[in-house]
Design a protein around this motif. Sequence first.
Motif, PDB file in Angstrom:
ATOM      1  N   ASP A 149       1.510   8.398  -5.975  1.00 19.98           N
ATOM      2  CA  ASP A 149       0.660   8.131  -4.816  1.00 19.98           C
ATOM      3  C   ASP A 149      -0.321   7.019  -5.196  1.00 19.98           C
ATOM      4  N   ARG A 200      -3.137   6.193  -3.984  1.00 21.24           N
ATOM      5  CA  ARG A 200      -4.555   6.558  -3.874  1.00 21.24           C
ATOM      6  C   ARG A 200      -5.000   7.478  -5.005  1.00 21.24           C
ATOM      7  N   THR A 201      -4.136   8.405  -5.392  1.00 22.30           N
ATOM      8  CA  THR A 201      -4.536   9.401  -6.383  1.00 22.30           C
ATOM      9  C   THR A 201      -3.908   9.179  -7.755  1.00 22.30           C
ATOM     10  N   GLY A 241       0.797  -1.222   0.000  1.00 20.66           N
ATOM     11  CA  GLY A 241       0.000   0.000   0.000  1.00 20.66           C
ATOM     12  C   GLY A 241       0.828   1.269   0.000  1.00 20.66           C
TER      13      GLY A 241
END
Length: 214
Positions: free
Chosen positions: A47, A49-50, A31
């Motif tokens: 990143d 997540r983005t 992660g």
Amino acid sequence: MNQDADHAQLGDRLAQWLEGLGLADQLAAAGLPSFERDLGGVARWRDPRTGLALTAEQLADLDRVLHQDGDEPAHAVPLALVQLRRKAQVRAALLASPWHGYASLAEVRGASENATRFAVHKAAERHALLVVQHEGATLVPAFQLAEDGELRPELGAVLEPLLAAKMDPWQVWSWLTQPAGLLGGQVPHEAARDPEEVAIVRHAAVRLAERAQG
């Protein structure tokens, strides 16, 4: 040196360090931000997540996280990534060993695939068969089976405490098929073939199950 150059240098240093340790492929599984090298060989960090490029602050935070293990940060090794790599290696080795899907097991048993699927499901519910899920498929490791495709009788009492403890099936598969410290380096499923050893193997399995629950 300007801030952009500092940022690029840190990104490359981290990338080279992880590549040298053989851990770059474990970043996404953990992660954590991961990187790809562009045509010029420059590491581009993203990143998870983005999908956006890491800022200088984010990259500095990642540097701290990766170097937080050990008393000497400059020589630290990210233990979580090492553990993930080891887990991936173990799983690859297990997947390379013999196992059955429903169709191949049905052929060995001389039964229909539907009947075999039902029997496997019920046996797993009774903690009487090790079943492993992998990428949407159900695997039945072959080491536990006799020539007729049924569970080896001597392994029933060994499997039951491990599966009842809800241990990770991959861990059960690994423990049963690799040299075990609790057995002085013997491979549990092989040692269990000896009537004089099977009780010791079961005792070791019970102890392992207790650790997993404790």
